[in-house]
Design a protein around this motif. Structure first.
Motif, short mmCIF file in Angstrom:
data_model
loop_
_atom_site.label_atom_id
_atom_site.label_comp_id
_atom_site.label_asym_id
_atom_site.label_seq_id
_atom_site.Cartn_x
_atom_site.Cartn_y
_atom_site.Cartn_z
N SER A 93 4.25 -10.04 -0.21
CA SER A 93 4.40 -11.26 -1.00
C SER A 93 5.80 -11.42 -1.59
CB SER A 93 3.37 -11.29 -2.13
OG SER A 93 3.63 -10.27 -3.08
N ARG A 94 6.68 -10.50 -1.31
CA ARG A 94 8.04 -10.57 -1.83
C ARG A 94 8.90 -11.41 -0.88
NH1 ARG A 94 8.53 -10.00 -6.77
NH2 ARG A 94 10.66 -9.29 -6.51
N PRO A 95 9.87 -12.15 -1.42
CA PRO A 95 10.75 -12.96 -0.56
C PRO A 95 11.44 -12.11 0.51
CG PRO A 95 11.10 -13.50 -2.86
CD PRO A 95 10.20 -12.29 -2.84
N LYS A 98 16.76 -11.96 -0.38
CA LYS A 98 17.02 -11.81 -1.81
C LYS A 98 17.49 -13.13 -2.41
CE LYS A 98 19.35 -8.78 -5.06
NZ LYS A 98 20.16 -7.59 -5.22
N ASP A 100 16.07 -15.94 -2.66
CA ASP A 100 15.67 -17.15 -1.95
C ASP A 100 14.93 -18.07 -2.91
OD1 ASP A 100 14.64 -19.12 -0.29
OD2 ASP A 100 13.29 -17.78 0.79
N GLU A 102 13.28 -20.67 -2.28
CA GLU A 102 12.02 -21.12 -1.68
C GLU A 102 10.96 -20.02 -1.72
OE1 GLU A 102 11.51 -24.28 -0.39
OE2 GLU A 102 13.47 -24.71 -1.26
N ARG A 103 11.40 -18.79 -1.91
CA ARG A 103 10.51 -17.62 -1.96
C ARG A 103 9.65 -17.50 -0.69
NH1 ARG A 103 10.12 -14.40 -5.99
NH2 ARG A 103 7.95 -13.91 -5.58
N ILE A 104 10.28 -17.66 0.47
CA ILE A 104 9.57 -17.51 1.74
C ILE A 104 9.26 -16.03 1.95
CG2 ILE A 104 9.68 -17.86 4.25
CD1 ILE A 104 9.67 -20.47 2.60
N THR A 105 8.00 -15.76 2.24
CA THR A 105 7.54 -14.38 2.44
C THR A 105 6.93 -14.25 3.83
OG1 THR A 105 5.25 -14.63 1.71
CG2 THR A 105 6.93 -14.35 -0.02
N THR A 108 3.81 -16.55 3.86
CA THR A 108 3.89 -17.98 3.61
C THR A 108 3.26 -18.76 4.77
OG1 THR A 108 5.88 -17.71 2.27
CG2 THR A 108 5.46 -19.91 3.15
#
Length: 184
Positions: A93-95, A98, A100, A102-105, A108
């Protein structure tokens, strides 16, 4: 052929949830490619070691991102997600990049469903926690009833999962809905 990754939340040798996942695999194996995620070597999550991701974390992320869906089979430990599975989900669940915004994991937008075999509540609490997690992780959680199996005393005593007709029908129903959900 669509790819589904099965994640089993118990690493116990005679895991009821491993047996449950194998029952589902037998039901759908002709229609999709199934793989079981091996995450035993994932280190404990440590934000100081997050970037670049440890090689084992990157391997697992790559496997997840190559899948068309995830099916998690989990017991309930103290009314919650088992520690090893929670650690895996923390890493996933972490991006990926670094800082980011949008926090794309790795998770996602990936379709997911849950099943579990456990005590008298049929893993209701862990499936609820996983559903809440799926919302947080911006996954596509399949709506509707998921399979929660309350194991019998006989099953616990013999350490054997019994797939009767009622259980099989529940799993077949969930499997049909999930395959439709991912476009099979």
């Amino acid at each position: 052929m669509k790819k589904i990754i099965f994640i089993v939340g118990s690493r116990r040798e005679h895991s009821f949830n491993k047996a449950l996942s194998e029952a589902v695999a037998a039901i759908i194996k002709e229609r999709v490619q199934i793989s079981f995620l091996d995450y035993a070597s994932i280190p404990l999550f440590n934000q100081d070691e997050e970037y670049p991701a440890p090689p084992e974390v990157q391997r697992v992320r790559d496997e997840i991102m190559a899948a068309d869906g995830i099916w998690i089979f989990s017991p309930e430990y103290n009314f919650n997600i088992p520690g090893g599975l929670k650690n895996l989900l923390d890493w996933l669940s972490r991006p990926l990049v670094k800082d980011d915004p949008e926090r794309i994991t790795a998770l996602t937008s990936i379709p997911v469903t849950f099943s579990g075999a456990g005590g008298k509540m049929g893993t209701r609490n862990v499936r609820k926690h996983l559903a809440d997690f799926a919302v947080f992780a911006k996954m596509k959680h399949m709506d509707g009833e998921e399979t929660g199996i309350a194991l019998t005393g006989e099953e616990f005593a013999s350490d054997t999962f019994l797939l009767d007709e009622d259980r099989r029908k529940m799993l077949e129903n969930q499997a049909e809905r999930f395959l439709s959900f991912i476009g099979v």
